[in-house]
Scaffold this active site. Structure first.
Site, PDB file in Angstrom:
ATOM      1  CD  GLU A 156      -2.954   0.868   2.401  1.00 37.12           C
ATOM      2  OE1 GLU A 156      -3.401  -0.294   2.573  1.00 37.12           O
ATOM      3  OE2 GLU A 156      -3.272   1.833   3.113  1.00 37.12           O
ATOM      4  CG  ASP A 158      -1.765   4.581   2.740  1.00 32.78           C
ATOM      5  OD1 ASP A 158      -2.407   4.018   1.838  1.00 32.78           O
ATOM      6  OD2 ASP A 158      -1.551   4.064   3.852  1.00 32.78           O
ATOM      7  CD  GLU A 160      -3.791   7.023   5.551  1.00 37.20           C
ATOM      8  OE1 GLU A 160      -4.717   6.285   5.898  1.00 37.20           O
ATOM      9  OE2 GLU A 160      -2.657   6.978   6.066  1.00 37.20           O
ATOM     10  CB  THR A 174       3.369  10.290   2.602  1.00 35.20           C
ATOM     11  OG1 THR A 174       4.542  10.519   3.412  1.00 35.20           O
ATOM     12  CG2 THR A 174       2.924  11.614   2.002  1.00 35.20           C
ATOM     13  N   GLY A 184      -1.853  -7.048  10.480  1.00 34.37           N
ATOM     14  CA  GLY A 184      -1.440  -7.613  11.764  1.00 34.37           C
ATOM     15  C   GLY A 184      -0.620  -6.622  12.555  1.00 34.37           C
ATOM     16  CB  ILE A 187       6.133  -2.469  10.036  1.00 34.91           C
ATOM     17  CG1 ILE A 187       6.167  -3.643  11.013  1.00 34.91           C
ATOM     18  CG2 ILE A 187       7.499  -1.785   9.972  1.00 34.91           C
ATOM     19  CD1 ILE A 187       7.032  -4.805  10.543  1.00 34.91           C
ATOM     20  NE  ARG A 189       9.349   0.435   5.160  1.00 38.14           N
ATOM     21  CZ  ARG A 189       8.829  -0.759   5.459  1.00 38.14           C
ATOM     22  NH1 ARG A 189       7.502  -0.905   5.475  1.00 38.14           N
ATOM     23  NH2 ARG A 189       9.603  -1.781   5.748  1.00 38.14           N
ATOM     24  CD  GLU A 190       3.660   5.506  10.241  1.00 35.09           C
ATOM     25  OE1 GLU A 190       4.898   5.454  10.473  1.00 35.09           O
ATOM     26  OE2 GLU A 190       2.836   4.717  10.748  1.00 35.09           O
ATOM     27  CD1 TRP A 252      -6.314   4.753  13.285  1.00 35.95           C
ATOM     28  CD2 TRP A 252      -4.892   6.266  12.469  1.00 35.95           C
ATOM     29  NE1 TRP A 252      -6.463   4.766  11.916  1.00 35.95           N
ATOM     30  CE2 TRP A 252      -5.595   5.687  11.387  1.00 35.95           C
ATOM     31  CE3 TRP A 252      -3.936   7.248  12.205  1.00 35.95           C
ATOM     32  CZ2 TRP A 252      -5.381   6.052  10.060  1.00 35.95           C
ATOM     33  CZ3 TRP A 252      -3.720   7.615  10.877  1.00 35.95           C
ATOM     34  CH2 TRP A 252      -4.433   7.015   9.820  1.00 35.95           C
TER      35      TRP A 252
END
Length: 334
Positions: A156, A158, A160, A174, A184, A187, A189-190, A252
């Protein structure tokens, strides 16, 4: 203070002029090499410094030009040419000419749409306008994913928009998930940003460029993030579809879940227009070539890189590689 060739220098010694209980200072103003001397009171100096501070802020409030406008090189599509409603059809309105779509979230449902075909690379963009006021807990998204093809082990990419409370800016997040890192045990990578404009007053163009060796995120053609293929296992390479949605992410989205969606303010509305898709679908010939990120081909030009550095220097609010509370053995690209 220096701004675009304008320098203000104050002399160390005060002048001998005293009026109304305060002492003036003699100052020199140097403009493009020409020196002007003046006598100024503290009040006048405050006004002068405010003027130059305001001038300095205004000329630095926008990013430098990237010099290359990738969105202008990619075709725009009508909605049904490229997309179909995925869910929440009763919370979606498509314009008569199919140039735009409105999604909304209320206490019953949100809404989303999906591209008609998967892609193995490409440029994917849309102009988006967000709702003002109280939008805490609301997630307006534009992203790539293969979750439906690979449930529990998907990729994915993103963009957002995380809703907010009045007086605080939206957060643009991002993110990149690779082969199940979004399933699950998450992890992420924001990289998160506060934009240099108000995204609720007008449409702005947001895009993802996904190529075999890089992912670049753009805002109005300004690159804000580049995620390179440093490690094979840390880069998505399976075909993905393009999605957009509005949904309740109260657990969140706003200040780590401190503020929730408040349906007294419903409906929460997001508007999408100018749908751009270019690149290679999963069914394209092997000869299909990815779209270049810059005039050089792959990578960013010097102007694009400087524009990205400006954004990250002035508007980056979170970067996962600099979050030392996280276990970076799970994100070795850092």
């Amino acid at each position: 203070m220096t701004s675009r060739g304008i320098v203000i220098r104050g002399q160390a010694e005060p002048s001998s002029i005293v009026a109304k209980g305060y002492r003036s200072r003699s100052h020199k103003i140097v403009i493009h090499g020409h020196t002007l001397s003046c006598m100024a009171s503290p009040i006048q100096l405050n006004i002068l410094f405010f003027f130059f501070f305001f001038f300095f802020y205004c000329v630095n409030a926008q990013p430098p030009s990237p010099g290359y406008y990738l969105s202008s090189k990619v075709r725009s599509w009508r909605f049904y040419q490229a997309y179909s409603t995925l869910w929440g059809a009763e919370h979606q309105s498509i314009s008569h000419d199919q140039s735009s779509v409105t999604l909304w979230l209320d206490s019953n449902s949100g809404s989303g749409f999906k591209s008609n075909r998967p892609y193995r690379n490409g440029y994917f963009g849309a102009s988006i306008k967000l709702q003002s006021g109280y939008t805490a807990g609301v997630n307006t998204a534009f992203y790539l994913s293969n979750d439906q093809a690979h449930p529990g082990h998907h990729d994915e990419v993103d963009i957002e928009f995380l809703g907010t409370t009045p007086g605080k800016p939206y957060t643009l997040q991002t993110n990149v998930y690779v082969r199940g890192s979004g399933d699950g045990r998450i992890i992420g990578r924001e990289m998160r940003f506060h934009l240099w404009f108000d995204p609720t007053t007008d449409f702005h163009h947001y895009a993802i460029l996904w190529n075999p060796d890089e992912i670049v995120f753009f805002v109005d053609d300004v690159p804000i993030r580049r995620y390179q293929r440093k490690l094979e296992a840390m880069f998505p390479d399976r075909p993905m579809w393009v999605y957009a949605s509005i949904w309740d992410a109260s657990s969140w989205a706003t200040e780590n879940g401190k503020y929730k969606a408040d349906y007294r303010f419903q409906p929460f509305v997001s508007r999408y227009a100018d749908f751009k898709i270019g690149g290679c679908s999963a069914y394209a010939s092997p000869s299909c070539r990815p779209i270049a990120s810059s005039p050089m081909g792959s990578g960013l030009s010097r102007q694009q890189y400087e524009a990205m550095q400006w954004v990250q220097r002035n508007h980056l609010v979170y970067y996962y590689c600099e979050d030392y509370s996280r276990d970076h053995t799970l994100t070795p690209e850092c």
